[in-house]
Scaffold this active site. Structure first.
Site, PDB file in Angstrom:
ATOM      1  N   HIS A 118     -51.015  15.822 -42.987  1.00  0.00           N
ATOM      2  CA  HIS A 118     -51.755  14.769 -42.296  1.00  0.00           C
ATOM      3  C   HIS A 118     -50.833  13.778 -41.603  1.00  0.00           C
ATOM      4  O   HIS A 118     -49.647  13.703 -41.861  1.00  0.00           O
ATOM      5  CB  HIS A 118     -52.722  14.048 -43.243  1.00  0.00           C
ATOM      6  CG  HIS A 118     -52.072  13.257 -44.344  1.00  0.00           C
ATOM      7  ND1 HIS A 118     -51.653  11.961 -44.181  1.00  0.00           N
ATOM      8  CD2 HIS A 118     -51.810  13.579 -45.623  1.00  0.00           C
ATOM      9  CE1 HIS A 118     -51.157  11.505 -45.316  1.00  0.00           C
ATOM     10  NE2 HIS A 118     -51.234  12.478 -46.211  1.00  0.00           N
ATOM     11  N   CYS A 137     -49.482  15.231 -50.896  1.00  0.00           N
ATOM     12  CA  CYS A 137     -49.753  15.762 -49.564  1.00  0.00           C
ATOM     13  C   CYS A 137     -48.521  15.611 -48.669  1.00  0.00           C
ATOM     14  O   CYS A 137     -47.600  14.868 -48.986  1.00  0.00           O
ATOM     15  CB  CYS A 137     -50.948  15.060 -48.927  1.00  0.00           C
ATOM     16  SG  CYS A 137     -52.525  15.577 -49.633  1.00  0.00           S
TER      17      CYS A 137
END
Length: 170
Positions: A118, A137
């Protein structure tokens, strides 16, 4: 593509703690989400935000409190001090927008770890030599360029398609 590297960028990965380390896995990307909302992982909700909310119901005001039916809960109606990590019945979510923790876009892979690539509004970490700071992440330094590269295989105007979706705000 066909054993050729077609895109590179710096990334920030999970901190080197047992509960934050980015797991190693391999899979195909299924889709990207432009203007993502962030559903805060349960571990972050109860270990990081709940302690703050107990002392100040207005803490983490950028996040919505969500009940089990998906409704936004009025913070003033909740006695956060009465909940433990195991009994806290709410989720937390950050709506899409300029300060969203996921930035403008996220890239989704099926995996049991809830790990994805992301964007991020926290740009300063990309200039560091060691970049292990996330909760697991992978944050990308050039996520729009990555999106354009992926969309280029599907459309003659990848930037236009991306920006049109971005302008919807949803």
């Amino acid at each position: 593509d066909h054993d050729r590297v077609t895109f590179t960028t710096r990334s920030v990965i999970g901190a080197n703690d047992a509960d934050r380390r980015s797991p190693e896995f391999s899979d195909l990307m299924e889709f990207m989400v432009i203007n993502p909302s962030w559903s805060v992982p349960r571990s972050i909700v109860v270990n990081e935000y709940l302690p703050s909310l107990r002392g100040n119901p207005g803490a983490a005001g950028h996040l919505q409190i969500i009940d089990s039916r998906g409704r936004i809960v009025d913070r003033g109606s909740v006695d956060f001090a009465s909940y433990s990590a195991s009994s806290f019945p709410f989720a937390m979510r950050q709506a899409p927008g300029p300060g969203n923790a996921l930035g403008e876009v996220k890239f989704m892979f099926p995996n049991p770890y809830n790990i994805y690539l992301h964007d991020t509004p926290s740009r300063s970490l990309f200039s560091r030599e060691v970049r292990a700071f996330s909760h697991g992440c992978i944050r990308l330094n050039d996520p729009k360029d990555f999106a354009y590269a992926l969309l280029a295989r599907q459309t003659a105007d990848p930037e236009g398609v991306y920006q049109a979706a971005r302008r919807t705000g949803a």
